[in-house]
Design an enzyme around this catalytic site. Structure first.
Site, PDB file in Angstrom:
ATOM      1  N   ASP A  14     -74.788  57.877  39.879  1.00 26.13           N
ATOM      2  CA  ASP A  14     -73.814  57.114  39.103  1.00 26.13           C
ATOM      3  C   ASP A  14     -72.476  57.144  39.839  1.00 26.13           C
ATOM      4  O   ASP A  14     -71.896  58.223  40.036  1.00 26.13           O
ATOM      5  CB  ASP A  14     -73.678  57.733  37.706  1.00 26.13           C
ATOM      6  CG  ASP A  14     -72.930  56.831  36.731  1.00 26.13           C
ATOM      7  OD1 ASP A  14     -72.597  55.692  37.112  1.00 26.13           O
ATOM      8  OD2 ASP A  14     -72.667  57.284  35.603  1.00 26.13           O
ATOM      9  N   ASP A 108     -73.447  49.931  39.653  1.00 24.37           N
ATOM     10  CA  ASP A 108     -72.930  51.260  39.987  1.00 24.37           C
ATOM     11  C   ASP A 108     -73.845  52.424  39.651  1.00 24.37           C
ATOM     12  O   ASP A 108     -73.429  53.578  39.747  1.00 24.37           O
ATOM     13  CB  ASP A 108     -71.569  51.469  39.303  1.00 24.37           C
ATOM     14  CG  ASP A 108     -71.665  51.427  37.779  1.00 24.37           C
ATOM     15  OD1 ASP A 108     -72.659  50.884  37.274  1.00 24.37           O
ATOM     16  OD2 ASP A 108     -70.738  51.924  37.117  1.00 24.37           O
ATOM     17  N   GLU A 109     -75.089  52.169  39.269  1.00 19.13           N
ATOM     18  CA  GLU A 109     -75.984  53.284  39.004  1.00 19.13           C
ATOM     19  C   GLU A 109     -77.436  52.895  39.254  1.00 19.13           C
ATOM     20  O   GLU A 109     -77.812  51.733  39.155  1.00 19.13           O
ATOM     21  CB  GLU A 109     -75.809  53.822  37.578  1.00 19.13           C
ATOM     22  CG  GLU A 109     -76.088  52.822  36.491  1.00 19.13           C
ATOM     23  CD  GLU A 109     -75.977  53.439  35.096  1.00 19.13           C
ATOM     24  OE1 GLU A 109     -76.393  54.601  34.909  1.00 19.13           O
ATOM     25  OE2 GLU A 109     -75.481  52.736  34.187  1.00 19.13           O
TER      26      GLU A 109
END
Length: 366
Positions: A14, A108-109
């Site tokens: 993350d 983003d993860e």
């Protein structure tokens, strides 16, 4: 913990305050300052906040007005999604150096299954450290990670040592970790559900584990079965590298409320072009068009229509959107408009499961 289910080595990576961190990286004068991506001090909502802004209670989905009240020194930055996608692709290339089993959740993860990996490294924890170090060196951003036996625990763990840290929950520690976990930390338990659990005397994983499956199903419906199993460390969802997109959308919040349908159609044409661009880039088309309308009093309305054929062209999308806009009289001035396309041509016929279970001993080095 039950041992008759596949035990895997899963990493959840993350990125730390991704949008805000990209902006601070690209504009050094913003480093160390409280910034909010999206919104403004007059209207709109915050998409992301830097850690400096979070200290003042600024967070995503907060109105720009409230964010400015919380942090008078807050700097608003216009989002640059193309740039975020570009950086996201750089990060994913690093992931694929370790495994092909990468399941992105957003820009983003992502989940990575490193049970068997390209480096031949038996330690998922060391792999996570290496990945985070490479992201920092090659991209210039920090990332946090959670490492455990399944996706659920890995995701929960990734939030523990943020920013720029990681946490490993070893197989033998899973049950203790889950029992001590605050119910608000359970992935899938939102604010409303947490309040309901509090009313039932459920504050920790241990409290949740004490309830029977019948009790949980009677109070939480189908989700009750999910809660019953995850608190026992059972979550068999595999890392799926080719997640099928279910819908695609774009929306805009306006600096001034719109009361004229003519002006709304002008804005919708721009939104339709953006949706069409994204559809074509993803090489998909859809049948169901949904118009999203948020009024000045923040009430939300959606209107949908399903066609008999797939479309991705902006003009064809607008033909349906116009019909949806005029089918019912608007009740107020409008602050946000959005268009989404669902029922995409990405769905595949159901096939017999050919998934293979990974057989691993209960105890192995993480």
């Amino acid at each position: 913990m039950e041992s008759d289910f596949p035990l895997r080595k899963i990493i959840h990576v993350d990125m730390d305050a991704f949008y805000a961190s990209v902006e601070q990286m690209d504009a050094p004068e913003l480093k160390g300052k409280a910034i909010a991506v999206g919104g403004s001090e007059k209207r709109g909502v915050v998409s992301a906040a830097s850690y400096e802004a979070r200290k003042f209670g600024v967070k995503s989905a907060m109105s720009g007005i409230q964010a400015k009240r919380n942090c008078p020194e807050l700097i608003f930055v216009k989002p640059r999604f193309e740039r975020y996608r570009e950086i996201s692709q750089q990060i994913r290339k690093i992931f694929f150096d370790y495994t092909d089993l990468v399941e992105p959740l957003s820009l983003d993860e992502a989940y990575l299954d490193v049970t068997v990996n390209k480096k031949g490294n038996p330690s998922a924890s060391l792999i996570a450290e290496d990945i985070r170090a490479r992201i920092l060196k090659e991209v210039g951003l920090t990332a946090s990670a959670g490492i455990s036996i399944n996706k659920f625990i890995a995701k929960v763990a990734s939030d523990y040592n943020k920013p720029n840290g990681q946490k490993t929950v070893n197989p033998e520690d899973v049950l203790t970790f889950l029992e001590e976990l605050d119910i608000r930390k359970f992935y899938g338990v939102g604010k409303v559900t947490a309040e309901k659990m509090y009313q039932l005397g459920i504050y920790t994983g241990k409290d949740l584990k004490s309830k029977s499956i019948e009790y949980l199903e009677s109070h939480f419906g189908k989700s009750g079965q999910y809660y019953y199993h995850v608190v026992r460390g059972v979550h068999n969802s595999e890392v799926k590298p080719n997640r099928i997109r279910k819908s695609l959308a774009a929306e805009r919040t306006f600096s001034e409320n719109l009361s004229s349908e003519i002006f709304m159609l002008e804005k919708l044409e721009l939104i339709a072009k953006e949706v069409s661009k994204r559809l074509k880039k993803s090489k998909v088309a859809g049948k169901t068009i949904t118009l999203k309308i948020k009024y000045s009093d923040f009430t939300l309305q959606t209107r949908s229509k399903t066609l008999h054929y797939f479309i991705s062209d902006a003009d064809l999308i607008m033909d349906t959107v116009k019909t949806l806009l005029i089918q019912e009289e608007l009740t107020n001035s409008v602050r946000l408009l959005g268009i989404s396309i669902s029922n995409l041509n990405t769905e595949k016929p159901n096939k017999p499961s050919d998934s293979k279970h990974v057989s691993v001993q209960l105890k192995f080095k993480f």
